[in-house]
Write a protein that holds these residues in place. Structure first.
Motif, PDB file in Angstrom:
ATOM      1  N   SER A 155      -2.035  -0.142   3.807  1.00  0.00           N
ATOM      2  CA  SER A 155      -0.629  -0.333   2.972  1.00  0.00           C
ATOM      3  C   SER A 155      -0.788   0.124   1.245  1.00  0.00           C
ATOM      4  N   PRO A 156      -0.202   0.673   0.916  1.00  0.00           N
ATOM      5  CA  PRO A 156      -0.115   1.059  -0.530  1.00  0.00           C
ATOM      6  C   PRO A 156      -1.037   0.282  -1.280  1.00  0.00           C
ATOM      7  N   GLU A 157       0.139  -1.114  -1.328  1.00  0.00           N
ATOM      8  CA  GLU A 157      -0.259  -2.480  -2.030  1.00  0.00           C
ATOM      9  C   GLU A 157      -1.917  -2.894  -1.179  1.00  0.00           C
ATOM     10  N   ASN A 158      -2.395  -2.790  -0.256  1.00  0.00           N
ATOM     11  CA  ASN A 158      -3.524  -3.210  -0.239  1.00  0.00           C
ATOM     12  C   ASN A 158      -4.636  -2.520  -0.704  1.00  0.00           C
ATOM     13  N   LYS A 159      -4.718  -0.939  -0.416  1.00  0.00           N
ATOM     14  CA  LYS A 159      -5.668  -0.493  -1.062  1.00  0.00           C
ATOM     15  C   LYS A 159      -6.222  -0.482  -2.973  1.00  0.00           C
ATOM     16  N   ALA A 160      -4.660  -0.651  -3.518  1.00  0.00           N
ATOM     17  CA  ALA A 160      -4.815  -1.020  -4.946  1.00  0.00           C
ATOM     18  C   ALA A 160      -5.123  -1.781  -5.086  1.00  0.00           C
ATOM     19  N   PHE A 161      -4.589  -2.960  -4.750  1.00  0.00           N
ATOM     20  CA  PHE A 161      -5.959  -4.247  -5.019  1.00  0.00           C
ATOM     21  C   PHE A 161      -7.581  -4.465  -4.677  1.00  0.00           C
ATOM     22  N   VAL A 162      -6.980  -3.826  -3.300  1.00  0.00           N
ATOM     23  CA  VAL A 162      -8.782  -3.379  -3.716  1.00  0.00           C
ATOM     24  C   VAL A 162      -9.491  -2.437  -4.251  1.00  0.00           C
ATOM     25  N   ASP A 163      -9.398  -1.309  -4.442  1.00  0.00           N
ATOM     26  CA  ASP A 163      -9.473  -0.478  -5.176  1.00  0.00           C
ATOM     27  C   ASP A 163      -9.554  -0.970  -6.708  1.00  0.00           C
ATOM     28  N   ALA A 164      -8.624  -1.803  -7.319  1.00  0.00           N
ATOM     29  CA  ALA A 164      -8.489  -2.325  -8.960  1.00  0.00           C
ATOM     30  C   ALA A 164     -10.396  -3.658  -8.479  1.00  0.00           C
ATOM     31  N   PHE A 165     -10.566  -4.572  -7.221  1.00  0.00           N
ATOM     32  CA  PHE A 165     -11.031  -5.265  -7.243  1.00  0.00           C
ATOM     33  C   PHE A 165     -12.660  -4.823  -7.535  1.00  0.00           C
TER      34      PHE A 165
END
Length: 450
Positions: A343-353
């Motif tokens: 999901s785009p929301e998870n990708k954004a979170f994983v990338d930021a982390f």
């Protein structure tokens, strides 16, 4: 403490105590706290006999600080602003075997607030951090300090269910809005006598993300007879009972049960018992060091070829899946998060982390991130006026958004998160690492569904 004194202390960044343990043995032991405890401070098995009646949701006056409140807490402060900052108490087991878990929870909280510049509705946010050492007595003392001395507006924390149960009555009486970001003690939300209008939980109740594996094992994996094995302590039995009941309701049969003690170094005697049973597969719950040893010894013993291994997500958590190596391959688990949710929301979170910490987030980093967002969303809804406790509690109950693991909302009765449960399988990823790849999901799983 005078307001000027408090503002002067919060206006200066203090040296952070060395409370965040290194990944290693702490990471291996830390996952046990997700279940509600382990080691020297097991989760209490029963709530107090007489619950405190629910007061009207208004903030009680701060009590006189006790002598124990003389110690200086860790304060992580944002730059001073014209308006009084919003003070959030962060309390976890930052020392001992649960330090890595607490570190991931805190990293997730901070990551979300950093994404909004540590400010909500024009008010800066500061964190007052305390270490409960995963000890119920210390947790109560430190919670009182946060409320009475530091006058926090909100508490986020409690990775250990023993601590969460120990502070429940004090939080209920003092009227401080509290977001539990890990402790899974089911009674806190499932038991009407133990619920509190001040307590919300964004993680899970023990059994909530486990039970969907019961029907999934029958209907999707084709397993009719299962052996159940788990660590022999309160949470191990809570989780096992939930999935056993669901498995039987789906038409499955229990072939046997084996419960090794916590911190088992040699699983051979227990594996021998499993080997003698007749079943289609083995369902397991182990965490931390026990999970690493069990998964490795299960494969070494030759059982992986005899009985496919399924279980709880903690069994092959991202914190130590690489240490388990090929022994973890093909293990199927249920959990409320995977860094490989598409999901785009998870990708954004994983990338930021990953950009900040150099590794993919695990379930605890995710839970911290969600706790931070829930707090921020409610604060925005009341335009930063956190002192209006009734309005803030109402805003918390109404929080809804789409996050890294999908839609987020609280159950209106229990104030516990309604989960999407993911079924995952450990596979070799294109970069050669191991990961929990999503096979399917079950949506809208609340803590009254089992």
């Amino acid at each position: 403490m005078e307001r000027a004194d408090l503002a002067r202390r919060l206006g200066h960044r203090m040296t952070r105590r060395s409370v965040l343990g290194s990944i290693g043995l702490a990471a291996l032991g830390g996952l046990l706290a997700a279940c509600g405890g382990g080691g020297a401070t097991p989760t209490p098995t029963a709530a107090p006999a007489t619950p405190t009646p629910a007061p009207t949701p208004t903030r009680a006056p701060a009590a006189t600080p006790t002598p124990a409140a003389a110690a200086t807490p860790t304060v992580i402060a944002s730059p001073a602003a014209a308006a009084e900052p919003i003070r959030i108490g962060l309390i976890h087991g930052y020392t001992g075997v649960f330090a890595a878990l607490a570190e991931n929870l805190t990293r997730g909280i901070q990551l979300y607030f950093e994404s909004i510049d540590n400010a909500v509705a024009g008010r800066k946010v500061v964190f007052v951090q305390e270490d409960d050492a995963s000890n119920p007595d210390q947790g109560l003392t430190k919670t009182k300090q946060l409320v009475e001395r530091d006058k926090v507006h909100l508490i986020i924390g409690y990775n250990h269910s023993g601590v969460a149960l120990a502070v429940r009555d004090y939080i209920h009486q003092s009227g401080v809005p509290t977001i539990i970001d890990n402790a899974g003690a089911a009674a806190l939300t499932r038991d009407p006598a133990r619920r509190s209008p001040y307590i919300f939980r964004v993680s899970f109740a023990n059994g909530q993300y486990e039970w969907p594996m019961g029907p999934y094992a029958v209907e999707q994996l084709g397993y009719k007879r299962l052996i159940f094995t788990a660590s022999d302590f309160v949470a191990g039995h809570e989780k096992t009972e939930a999935v056993k009941k669901a498995f039987q309701n789906a038409g499955g049969e229990i072939a046997g049960e084996v419960y090794p003690p916590l911190d088992t170094a040699d699983f051979a005697p227990f594996l021998q018992r499993i080997q003698q049973m007749q079943a289609d597969a083995v369902w397991a719950f182990f965490a931390g060091a026990d999970a690493v040893r069990f998964v490795q010894q299960y494969a070494d013993f030759g059982l992986k070829d005899q009985f496919p291994l399924i279980g709880v997500g903690d069994l092959v958590d991202e914190a130590y899946i690489d240490q388990q190596g090929d022994a973890a391959l093909d293990v199927v688990t249920s959990l409320h998060y995977s860094p490989y949710i598409d999901s785009p929301e998870n990708k954004a979170f994983v990338d930021a982390f990953k950009a900040k910490h150099g590794r993919v987030p695990n379930q605890f980093a995710y839970q911290g991130y969600i706790a931070g967002r829930v707090a921020a969303e409610a604060l925005k809804a009341v335009q930063g006026k956190v002192e209006d406790t009734q309005a803030f509690l109402k805003a918390l109950k109404a929080v809804q958004f789409v996050g890294p693991a999908g839609p987020f909302r609280f159950h209106p009765e229990t104030q516990n998160v309604v989960l999407t449960v993911y079924f995952r399988k450990v596979q070799r990823l294109p970069d050669g690492s191991l990961g929990n790849v999503v096979l399917g999901k079950r949506e809208n799983v609340d803590d009254l569904s089992f």
